[in-house]
Design a protein around this motif. Structure first.
Motif, PDB file in Angstrom:
ATOM      1  N   ALA A   1       0.859  -1.189   0.000  1.00  0.00           N
ATOM      2  CA  ALA A   1       0.000   0.000   0.000  1.00  0.00           C
ATOM      3  C   ALA A   1       0.892   1.234   0.000  1.00  0.00           C
ATOM      4  N   THR A   2       0.453   2.290  -0.679  1.00  0.00           N
ATOM      5  CA  THR A   2       1.217   3.537  -0.711  1.00  0.00           C
ATOM      6  C   THR A   2       0.288   4.721  -0.501  1.00  0.00           C
ATOM      7  N   HIS A   3       0.851   5.813   0.000  1.00  0.00           N
ATOM      8  CA  HIS A   3       0.085   7.048   0.187  1.00  0.00           C
ATOM      9  C   HIS A   3       1.052   8.231   0.126  1.00  0.00           C
ATOM     10  N   HIS A   4       0.666   9.290  -0.582  1.00  0.00           N
ATOM     11  CA  HIS A   4       1.509  10.474  -0.764  1.00  0.00           C
ATOM     12  C   HIS A   4       0.830  11.681  -0.120  1.00  0.00           C
TER      13      HIS A   4
ATOM     14  N   LEU B   1      -2.293   3.136   5.943  1.00  0.00           N
ATOM     15  CA  LEU B   1      -2.880   1.905   6.480  1.00  0.00           C
ATOM     16  C   LEU B   1      -4.403   1.920   6.386  1.00  0.00           C
ATOM     17  N   ARG B   2      -4.988   3.106   6.547  1.00  0.00           N
ATOM     18  CA  ARG B   2      -6.461   3.230   6.465  1.00  0.00           C
ATOM     19  C   ARG B   2      -6.950   2.853   5.069  1.00  0.00           C
ATOM     20  N   LEU B   3      -6.188   3.249   4.046  1.00  0.00           N
ATOM     21  CA  LEU B   3      -6.586   3.012   2.655  1.00  0.00           C
ATOM     22  C   LEU B   3      -6.198   1.617   2.172  1.00  0.00           C
ATOM     23  N   ALA B   4      -5.322   0.932   2.891  1.00  0.00           N
ATOM     24  CA  ALA B   4      -4.816  -0.378   2.455  1.00  0.00           C
ATOM     25  C   ALA B   4      -5.896  -1.443   2.572  1.00  0.00           C
ATOM     26  N   GLU B   5      -5.795  -2.452   1.707  1.00  0.00           N
ATOM     27  CA  GLU B   5      -6.678  -3.614   1.839  1.00  0.00           C
ATOM     28  C   GLU B   5      -6.153  -4.481   2.974  1.00  0.00           C
TER      29      GLU B   5
ATOM     30  N   ASP C   1      -0.314   0.520  15.394  1.00  0.00           N
ATOM     31  CA  ASP C   1      -1.126   0.023  16.512  1.00  0.00           C
ATOM     32  C   ASP C   1      -2.530   0.624  16.489  1.00  0.00           C
ATOM     33  N   GLY C   2      -2.617   1.885  16.123  1.00  0.00           N
ATOM     34  CA  GLY C   2      -3.916   2.556  16.096  1.00  0.00           C
ATOM     35  C   GLY C   2      -4.866   2.000  15.046  1.00  0.00           C
ATOM     36  N   GLN C   3      -4.296   1.419  13.985  1.00  0.00           N
ATOM     37  CA  GLN C   3      -5.121   0.796  12.939  1.00  0.00           C
ATOM     38  C   GLN C   3      -5.310  -0.706  13.197  1.00  0.00           C
ATOM     39  N   GLN C   4      -4.985  -1.175  14.417  1.00  0.00           N
ATOM     40  CA  GLN C   4      -5.115  -2.584  14.801  1.00  0.00           C
ATOM     41  C   GLN C   4      -4.378  -3.512  13.830  1.00  0.00           C
TER      42      GLN C   4
END
Length: 200
Positions: free
Chosen positions: A11-14, A118-122, A81-84
């Protein structure tokens, strides 16, 4: 106990924050060596910083890579950790844009970029599995395998003997007792069912 997740793939995010460019990359890993290999693989020569963190069960590490202490690696770990998430590595590359963000700004920038990645990742739910060896005769083999497969059992290994088959199987820990009873019923008590010693 809360559910935990790993990632289905890269996963990537900019983000651009006050002229600095932040690029987060995250992936699933099973061992610290794999996490460090991921970080090395994704380093680029022109980035100002490569800050990262990983968590694999109780094992974790993080690096600020030259940013002020506590402003990069720890916020990335807190995002994991916050995204479990577990069995995950996150690398955030930064290209400095000429404007200093200050400690608070850096902490928010690294933490938020990692968290959004991480929020956007599958994600994939991590199931607590145990391994069991099951043995049955050839006459029961096809029916037993079909029923257990339908119940979510994974067949890891299959070995044929002179009078039947031996399987090494993985299954959710919480279902093992019910599956053991089902196995005994289907083999009329003739089959053998042995959880791995490490399962206790």
């Amino acid at each position: 106990m809360a559910d935990t997740y790993t990632l289905a793939g890269l996963a990537t995010h900019h983000e651009e924050i006050r002229k600095s460019r932040f690029v987060a990359l995250a992936d699933a890993v099973q061992a610290p060596d794999a996490a460090l290999a991921f970080i090395d693989k994704h380093r680029v020569a022109d980035a100002s910083h490569h800050c990262w963190a990983y968590r694999i069960g109780q094992q974790y590490r993080f690096s600020d890579d030259g940013e002020p202490s506590g402003t990069a690696g720890r916020p990335i770990l807190q995002a994991i950790d916050g995204q479990q998430c577990d069995c995950v590595v996150v690398l955030v590359r930064r290209w400095f844009g000429g404007i200093k963000l200050g400690a608070g700004g850096l902490t928010r920038a690294y933490g938020n970029t990692a968290a959004q990645c991480l929020r956007l990742a599958e994600k994939v739910l991590i199931v607590d599995e145990i391994f069991v060896t099951g043995e049955c005769g050839f006459g029961d083999m096809a029916r037993v395998r079909a029923r257990l497969t339908a119940q979510g059992v994974r067949f890891v290994e299959e070995v044929f003997g002179s009078d039947g088959v031996s399987w090494r199987m993985a299954m959710p820990r919480g279902h093992a007792d019910a599956l053991s009873r089902m196995f005994a019923d289907m083999t009329r008590g003739q089959g053998r069912w042995r959880p791995d010693a490490a399962a206790d």
